[in-house]
Write a protein that holds these residues in place. Sequence first.
Motif, PDB file in Angstrom:
ATOM      1  N   LEU A 349       0.786  -1.266   0.126  1.00 26.98           N
ATOM      2  CA  LEU A 349      -0.065  -0.049   0.090  1.00 26.98           C
ATOM      3  C   LEU A 349       0.741   1.103  -0.149  1.00 26.98           C
ATOM      4  N   GLY A 350       1.880   1.177   0.688  1.00 26.35           N
ATOM      5  CA  GLY A 350       2.863   2.448   0.859  1.00 26.35           C
ATOM      6  C   GLY A 350       3.527   2.641  -0.732  1.00 26.35           C
ATOM      7  N   ARG A 351       4.010   1.448  -1.151  1.00 23.97           N
ATOM      8  CA  ARG A 351       4.578   1.705  -2.703  1.00 23.97           C
ATOM      9  C   ARG A 351       3.358   2.261  -3.622  1.00 23.97           C
ATOM     10  N   ALA A 352       2.295   1.584  -3.412  1.00 27.06           N
ATOM     11  CA  ALA A 352       1.298   2.256  -4.386  1.00 27.06           C
ATOM     12  C   ALA A 352       0.854   3.777  -4.384  1.00 27.06           C
ATOM     13  N   ALA A 353       0.946   4.032  -2.856  1.00 26.02           N
ATOM     14  CA  ALA A 353       0.482   5.397  -2.633  1.00 26.02           C
ATOM     15  C   ALA A 353       1.810   6.411  -3.139  1.00 26.02           C
ATOM     16  N   GLN A 354       2.923   5.926  -3.025  1.00 25.45           N
ATOM     17  CA  GLN A 354       4.072   6.476  -3.448  1.00 25.45           C
ATOM     18  C   GLN A 354       4.071   6.823  -5.188  1.00 25.45           C
ATOM     19  N   ARG A 355       3.842   5.624  -5.632  1.00 28.79           N
ATOM     20  CA  ARG A 355       3.711   5.662  -7.303  1.00 28.79           C
ATOM     21  C   ARG A 355       2.184   6.871  -7.515  1.00 28.79           C
ATOM     22  N   GLU A 356       1.291   6.798  -6.867  1.00 32.94           N
ATOM     23  CA  GLU A 356       0.295   7.731  -7.067  1.00 32.94           C
ATOM     24  C   GLU A 356       0.701   9.087  -6.778  1.00 32.94           C
ATOM     25  N   ALA A 357       1.296   9.381  -5.873  1.00 29.88           N
ATOM     26  CA  ALA A 357       1.799  10.579  -5.332  1.00 29.88           C
ATOM     27  C   ALA A 357       2.721  11.389  -6.579  1.00 29.88           C
ATOM     28  N   ASP A 358       3.702  10.347  -6.976  1.00 34.94           N
ATOM     29  CA  ASP A 358       4.740  10.665  -7.974  1.00 34.94           C
ATOM     30  C   ASP A 358       3.858  11.038  -9.261  1.00 34.94           C
ATOM     31  N   GLN A 359       2.859  10.219  -9.772  1.00 34.97           N
ATOM     32  CA  GLN A 359       2.075  10.620 -10.955  1.00 34.97           C
ATOM     33  C   GLN A 359       1.457  12.045 -10.849  1.00 34.97           C
ATOM     34  N   HIS A 360       0.649  12.210  -9.509  1.00 32.90           N
ATOM     35  CA  HIS A 360       0.275  13.729  -9.517  1.00 32.90           C
ATOM     36  C   HIS A 360       0.935  14.699  -9.482  1.00 32.90           C
ATOM     37  N   VAL A 361       2.686  14.618  -8.842  1.00 32.43           N
ATOM     38  CA  VAL A 361       3.637  15.518  -8.901  1.00 32.43           C
ATOM     39  C   VAL A 361       3.834  15.644 -10.513  1.00 32.43           C
ATOM     40  N   LEU A 362       4.115  14.818 -11.357  1.00 33.50           N
ATOM     41  CA  LEU A 362       4.309  14.924 -12.837  1.00 33.50           C
ATOM     42  C   LEU A 362       3.415  15.623 -13.356  1.00 33.50           C
ATOM     43  N   ALA A 363       2.060  15.623 -13.091  1.00 28.96           N
ATOM     44  CA  ALA A 363       1.131  16.117 -13.532  1.00 28.96           C
ATOM     45  C   ALA A 363       0.985  17.429 -13.428  1.00 28.96           C
ATOM     46  N   GLY A 364       1.162  17.806 -11.898  1.00 28.46           N
ATOM     47  CA  GLY A 364       1.403  19.376 -11.607  1.00 28.46           C
ATOM     48  C   GLY A 364       2.428  19.963 -12.025  1.00 28.46           C
ATOM     49  N   ARG A 365       3.541  19.274 -12.459  1.00 26.26           N
ATOM     50  CA  ARG A 365       4.703  20.199 -13.075  1.00 26.26           C
ATOM     51  C   ARG A 365       4.228  20.505 -14.441  1.00 26.26           C
ATOM     52  N   LEU A 366       3.674  19.472 -15.059  1.00 29.77           N
ATOM     53  CA  LEU A 366       3.236  19.865 -16.498  1.00 29.77           C
ATOM     54  C   LEU A 366       2.296  20.812 -16.620  1.00 29.77           C
ATOM     55  N   HIS A 367       1.372  20.795 -15.527  1.00 26.92           N
ATOM     56  CA  HIS A 367       0.289  22.166 -15.652  1.00 26.92           C
ATOM     57  C   HIS A 367       1.392  23.334 -15.326  1.00 26.92           C
ATOM     58  N   GLU A 368       2.403  23.194 -14.390  1.00 27.75           N
ATOM     59  CA  GLU A 368       2.975  24.583 -14.274  1.00 27.75           C
ATOM     60  C   GLU A 368       3.435  25.045 -15.418  1.00 27.75           C
ATOM     61  N   ARG A 369       4.264  24.165 -16.344  1.00 26.99           N
ATOM     62  CA  ARG A 369       4.822  24.518 -17.862  1.00 26.99           C
ATOM     63  C   ARG A 369       3.967  25.197 -18.469  1.00 26.99           C
ATOM     64  N   LEU A 370       2.486  24.906 -18.454  1.00 26.44           N
ATOM     65  CA  LEU A 370       1.570  25.317 -19.451  1.00 26.44           C
ATOM     66  C   LEU A 370       1.106  26.289 -18.764  1.00 26.44           C
ATOM     67  N   GLY A 371       1.554  27.057 -17.420  1.00 25.76           N
ATOM     68  CA  GLY A 371       0.820  28.270 -16.987  1.00 25.76           C
ATOM     69  C   GLY A 371      -0.439  27.983 -16.325  1.00 25.76           C
ATOM     70  N   GLU A 372      -0.604  26.852 -16.112  1.00 24.00           N
ATOM     71  CA  GLU A 372      -2.073  26.369 -15.348  1.00 24.00           C
ATOM     72  C   GLU A 372      -1.895  26.117 -14.009  1.00 24.00           C
ATOM     73  N   GLN A 373      -2.037  27.301 -13.401  1.00 20.08           N
ATOM     74  CA  GLN A 373      -1.485  27.403 -11.681  1.00 20.08           C
ATOM     75  C   GLN A 373      -2.507  26.928 -10.826  1.00 20.08           C
ATOM     76  N   GLY A 374      -3.813  26.797 -11.185  1.00 18.98           N
ATOM     77  CA  GLY A 374      -4.743  26.245 -10.566  1.00 18.98           C
ATOM     78  C   GLY A 374      -5.180  24.601 -10.686  1.00 18.98           C
ATOM     79  N   PRO A 375      -4.954  24.133 -11.786  1.00 17.60           N
ATOM     80  CA  PRO A 375      -4.644  22.682 -11.937  1.00 17.60           C
ATOM     81  C   PRO A 375      -3.333  22.219 -11.409  1.00 17.60           C
ATOM     82  N   ALA A 376      -2.384  23.048 -11.483  1.00 18.47           N
ATOM     83  CA  ALA A 376      -1.072  22.499 -10.842  1.00 18.47           C
ATOM     84  C   ALA A 376      -1.227  22.334  -9.416  1.00 18.47           C
TER      85      ALA A 376
END
Length: 441
Positions: A349-376
């Motif tokens: 469960l801990g490993r799955a949570a870590q993978r999920e969090a890492d995916q959200h961070v990747l998505a957040g960084r992509l939103h930042e690059r696109l200037g989408e601060q709210g979704p980031a």
Amino acid sequence: MTAAKPEFIVHIGQSKTGTSSIQRVLGGQRKALEQLGICYPLSPGWANHGMLPASLVPLSRLGHFNPALWDGIGAEARLAQFRREFAAEMAALPAGTRLVILSAEQCGGLLGNQAEIARLRDLLAPHASRIRIAIYLRRQDQHAASGYTQGLRVAGIRPPELPKLGPDRLPQYDYAKLLDDWAAVFGADAMMIRIFERAEMVHGDAVDDFLDLCGVPLAVPADHPDRQSNLSLTPAAIDLARSMGERMKARPEGLSAASLPWRRFMAALSDALPGRGWKPHPAEAAAFLARYAEVNEAVRRRWFPDRPSLFAPLEPAAVDPSQGPPPGPPPIDRGAALEAAMDLLEDQLGRAAQREADQHVLAGRLHERLGEQGPARNAFRAALRAVPDHPLAQQHLAEAALREGNRTAAEAHLAVLRRAHPAHAATQRIERLMAAPKPGG
């Protein structure tokens, strides 16, 4: 002028003598080895060169091989591909290559007679100036006990106990015949034989000892993760594996070494609960080892005449007659198995949570690059719902708060980082930003 052929060292095992650690270190250090004029070939496998001996025996002998090795095209086609790729790799060796190292503990098990060993020699000889054979010998009772966990990994579900057989029925433990067969094919001078005991190895470590044996001046940090490969399991994890294996055997689909669920379960269990494995009762170990006394003495006389005995003797307690006969194989401790199951569940469960969090961070960084601060911001918050102290999510939210002038929120994120990740780069970055003078200040 024709380039000089390199020397070959073929590491044939045994299994359970640090082979996985040696192979993973060599596989991960290919570039450094190349600079030393050393090739660790890739075509037989990234780490374990099991394709090499597998290509020299009938397909019917390869039932224990992981089906994933065949890359979805089947064993016959994959091995034919290996033969082509290996020949091409050897033909393309850089001119400065002085040494080729091959490592496959399956050599010692699959190539069981001189005719099969000669096939390996004939395959390598056209490419080599000289071929030497490296092997580590481990005391038979210790090897068998260590191999118990390996048997579980390939669906060998049985109670832990040492075999009640001698060298006539367990030829893999007849070290005298094993060494004589390889020496008969490659020559006695080609044999590089080491004893797998900490007191006998350089720094008490298999990796350092093997590098020293081969004359490879490669520095591998003591805490390098590949030094600890293919570890055994805790006793509780063994009980869990036995329980799960019995249950899976009773299901309609049954259980086999090729079972993907079983392989994944054992891989997860090995990652979550590594340990020292099963240890036999001292009297059981003494009785088993006594069957190999003549074999071991023959090895000592031929290969280690200056040693008082081939292996370190059993501890005194192991031969104390007051201990009585060895008990039967231990039953499964269901309570311990349940505790191990809980530990495994928590780990997964801990490993799955870590993978999920890492995916959200990747998505957040992509939103930042696109200037989408709210979704980031929403993505970074989602990461924290999975892993509340995720350092990168905390960092990005702290930076967003600073951009908005909200130092109170940034300080709160920094407090989490200091508590959970005091030395992390994310913590250091936010500390620098917080300490920087305000614009116009």
